[in-house]
Design a protein around this motif. Structure first.
Motif, PDB file in Angstrom:
ATOM      1  N   TYR A   7    -110.665 -37.446 -21.448  1.00  0.00           N
ATOM      2  CA  TYR A   7    -109.258 -37.194 -21.182  1.00  0.00           C
ATOM      3  C   TYR A   7    -108.418 -38.381 -21.646  1.00  0.00           C
ATOM      4  O   TYR A   7    -108.666 -39.530 -21.250  1.00  0.00           O
ATOM      5  N   LYS A   8    -107.497 -38.126 -22.536  1.00  0.00           N
ATOM      6  CA  LYS A   8    -106.596 -39.133 -23.094  1.00  0.00           C
ATOM      7  C   LYS A   8    -107.384 -40.312 -23.686  1.00  0.00           C
ATOM      8  O   LYS A   8    -106.986 -41.467 -23.585  1.00  0.00           O
ATOM      9  N   ASN A   9    -108.515 -39.970 -24.275  1.00  0.00           N
ATOM     10  CA  ASN A   9    -109.378 -40.972 -24.917  1.00  0.00           C
ATOM     11  C   ASN A   9    -109.821 -42.070 -23.959  1.00  0.00           C
ATOM     12  O   ASN A   9    -110.037 -43.231 -24.345  1.00  0.00           O
ATOM     13  N   SER A  10    -109.929 -41.663 -22.686  1.00  0.00           N
ATOM     14  CA  SER A  10    -110.329 -42.651 -21.681  1.00  0.00           C
ATOM     15  C   SER A  10    -111.847 -42.792 -21.577  1.00  0.00           C
ATOM     16  O   SER A  10    -112.340 -43.722 -20.926  1.00  0.00           O
ATOM     17  N   GLY A  11    -112.567 -41.886 -22.177  1.00  0.00           N
ATOM     18  CA  GLY A  11    -114.021 -41.898 -22.071  1.00  0.00           C
ATOM     19  C   GLY A  11    -114.523 -41.143 -20.860  1.00  0.00           C
ATOM     20  O   GLY A  11    -115.721 -40.927 -20.712  1.00  0.00           O
ATOM     21  N   SER A  12    -113.633 -40.728 -19.984  1.00  0.00           N
ATOM     22  CA  SER A  12    -114.030 -39.967 -18.793  1.00  0.00           C
ATOM     23  C   SER A  12    -113.385 -38.585 -18.821  1.00  0.00           C
ATOM     24  O   SER A  12    -112.438 -38.341 -19.572  1.00  0.00           O
ATOM     25  N   ALA A  13    -113.893 -37.718 -17.992  1.00  0.00           N
ATOM     26  CA  ALA A  13    -113.402 -36.333 -17.984  1.00  0.00           C
ATOM     27  C   ALA A  13    -112.318 -36.142 -16.923  1.00  0.00           C
ATOM     28  O   ALA A  13    -112.283 -36.838 -15.909  1.00  0.00           O
ATOM     29  N   GLU A  14    -111.475 -35.195 -17.173  1.00  0.00           N
ATOM     30  CA  GLU A  14    -110.449 -34.775 -16.213  1.00  0.00           C
ATOM     31  C   GLU A  14    -110.850 -33.396 -15.699  1.00  0.00           C
ATOM     32  O   GLU A  14    -111.122 -32.490 -16.486  1.00  0.00           O
TER      33      GLU A  14
END
Length: 495
Positions: free
Chosen positions: A425-432
């Motif tokens: 999510y938003k290139n954060s490396g984690s999922a939303e």
């Protein structure tokens, strides 16, 4: 017929004209003056028996002069007439038949008549004997016709005016009755409603509910609070709200904070034929099962205004920096400019009843089971929302929004939910993790006027339908509503 006063006026006017034409005592007039007791000779127009023949009466010049002196007739359209001896005798015989003049004293003003028919404006005694009865009759007939015409005109005019007034009054009453019958807020059942908003589309606005956003601007507005507040889960264990107004011209000057759109809220607003307002939107991402708000807007052709893409000239959005919070919690919508923005965008404003859910309302609706307090858990990941009934105003109150929010109705709808992961999510490396509602319908509860009833709800032909457990229609109490959109399969509950 003219009354006696009118006849007197006619006589006076004729007499006046005659006296003006009568020669004075000092004038040189060869016409002999008739003796007071003599009977006036009635004037009679003598015409030739044949237009092609001249009079053949044989008279001396002296006789002709005497006859002409005795004849009081002036020139007529046919010129001067010659009076024969036979005609004079006939005149005298006819004269004997006429009523006599009664003289009380000297002067024309003392002459009386036995009847109005005896008056003659051309006789030598000042017009005191009948000689032009046709003129008088003509005058009377004209007066009668004038009076009748005046009466008829007055009657017709009054009738037309009364008819016009009656029609106008009927139209006003009809309009007034129509306003009373039709000027009802379709989202609250309240009859104190702007008649100009009847038949118009409502609006739906996405409003944040994080702790930093409380109290929301406009949520407790005394004059124009949201007609319906929908609250449900979005992601990260938080809720978001959808505020709905039937009359978008009555939205408070400022509401918010405005936040981004989610598919369940767009779908829910479509059940009310709403025009949608938001600040941002979730995006569909390839390679995942998540369908974002941007796709729903496009596929469903939803009329909406997103602050992130809005390029209109109307100042519709702004920021309120009066609170010590980050900018994402400061976005507001200016209610007074909504109508202009909708017109600018060219959106349809007339509501489509086939896609506009309108609940049934009853004044002070109540049910068998008492309910002084109600707690709603949206899911196993969301905190409980608590409401308490106040009999003094007949409303349920909640202070979870850091202000007193009051509603006449609490409507709890349990729906099947599913969690969808949007990776990186938003290139954060984690999922939303988003929470989606399926609009599958199910069980629910309705609390109003300190009572509660179990209900079922469904979506049929694009409209929400409410029934009790026996299949009968359910009515809300007239007033505002809070809808708790809870999960039926992921820990949602009501106590």
């Amino acid at each position: 017929m003219p009354d006696s006063d009118e006849l007197d006026e006619i006589l006076k006017e004729i007499k006046t004209h005659k006296e003006e034409d009568k020669p004075s005592a000092d004038s040189n007039n060869d016409t002999p003056v008739r003796e007071e007791n003599a009977e006036p000779q009635e004037k009679e127009d003598i015409t030739a028996k044949d237009d092609t023949e001249e009079s053949t009466s044989e008279q001396s010049e002296e006789e002709i002069a005497e006859d002409n002196a005795a004849d009081t007739s002036d020139e007529t359209d046919g010129g001067e007439f010659t009076v024969t001896e036979e005609d004079a005798k006939a005149d005298a015989a006819e004269e004997e038949k006429q009523p006599k003049v009664i003289v009380e004293g000297e002067g024309d003003e003392n002459v009386k008549f036995e009847s109005f028919a005896d008056y003659d404006e051309n006789s030598d005694n000042g017009g005191k004997k009948k000689g032009n009865k046709g003129v008088i009759i003509a005058v009377i007939v004209i007066l009668i016709i004038a009076v009748i015409a005046g009466v008829v005109f007055a009657v017709v005019k009054n009738s037309e005016e009364e008819t016009t007034a009656a029609v106008s009054e009927t139209e006003e009453v009809t309009e007034a009755v129509s306003e009373v019958v039709d000027a009802v807020n379709p989202l609250t059942g309240d009859s104190d409603y702007n008649s100009a908003a009847v038949g118009k589309r409502p609006i739906a606005v996405v409003v944040e509910n994080s702790e930093a956003s409380r109290p929301q601007w406009g949520i407790d507005d005394e004059e124009n609070p949201p007609d319906i507040i929908v609250e449900g889960e979005v992601e990260d264990g938080t809720t978001r709200m959808l505020w709905m107004y039937a009359d978008y011209t009555s939205v408070p000057l400022q509401i918010g904070p405005i936040r981004s759109a989610r598919p369940p809220y767009i779908k829910f607003s479509e059940l009310f034929d709403s025009i949608f307002f938001c600040w941002g939107q979730s995006q569909t991402k390839r390679g995942t099962d998540y369908v974002g708000a941007n796709t729903v807007f496009r596929v469903d052709e939803v009329d909406h205004i997103n602050q992130m893409t809005y390029s209109g000239k109307v100042t519709l959005f702004g920021r309120d920096s009066s609170r010590s919070v980050s900018s994402e919690h400061t976005g507001v919508l200016y209610g007074e400019n909504i109508a202009d923005a909708i017109e600018e965008q060219g959106f349809r404003t007339d509501a489509d009843d086939s896609s506009y859910t309108k609940f049934s309302f009853l004044e002070d609706a109540a049910y068998d089971t008492a309910c002084d307090a109600l707690n709603v858990t949206f899911s196993s990941r969301i905190a409980t929302r608590s409401w308490t009934y106040d009999s003094s105003d007949g409303k349920y109150h909640c202070t979870d929004y850091e202000t007193d929010v009051a509603r006449e109705n609490l409507l709890i709808l349990f729906d099947t939910t599913e969690y969808i992961s949007k990776a990186n999510y938003k290139n954060s490396g984690s999922a939303e993790i988003y929470c989606n509602y399926t609009l599958a319908g199910g069980a629910g509860k309705l609390a109003c006027n300190g009572t509660v009833i179990d209900i079922t709800w469904s979506v049929e032909d694009g409209l929400i339908v409410l029934k009790d457990t026996s299949g009968n229609d359910v009515s809300l109490s007239v007033g505002t509503t809070w809808i708790g959109y809870a999960s039926s399969n992921n820990g949602g509950a009501v106590s």
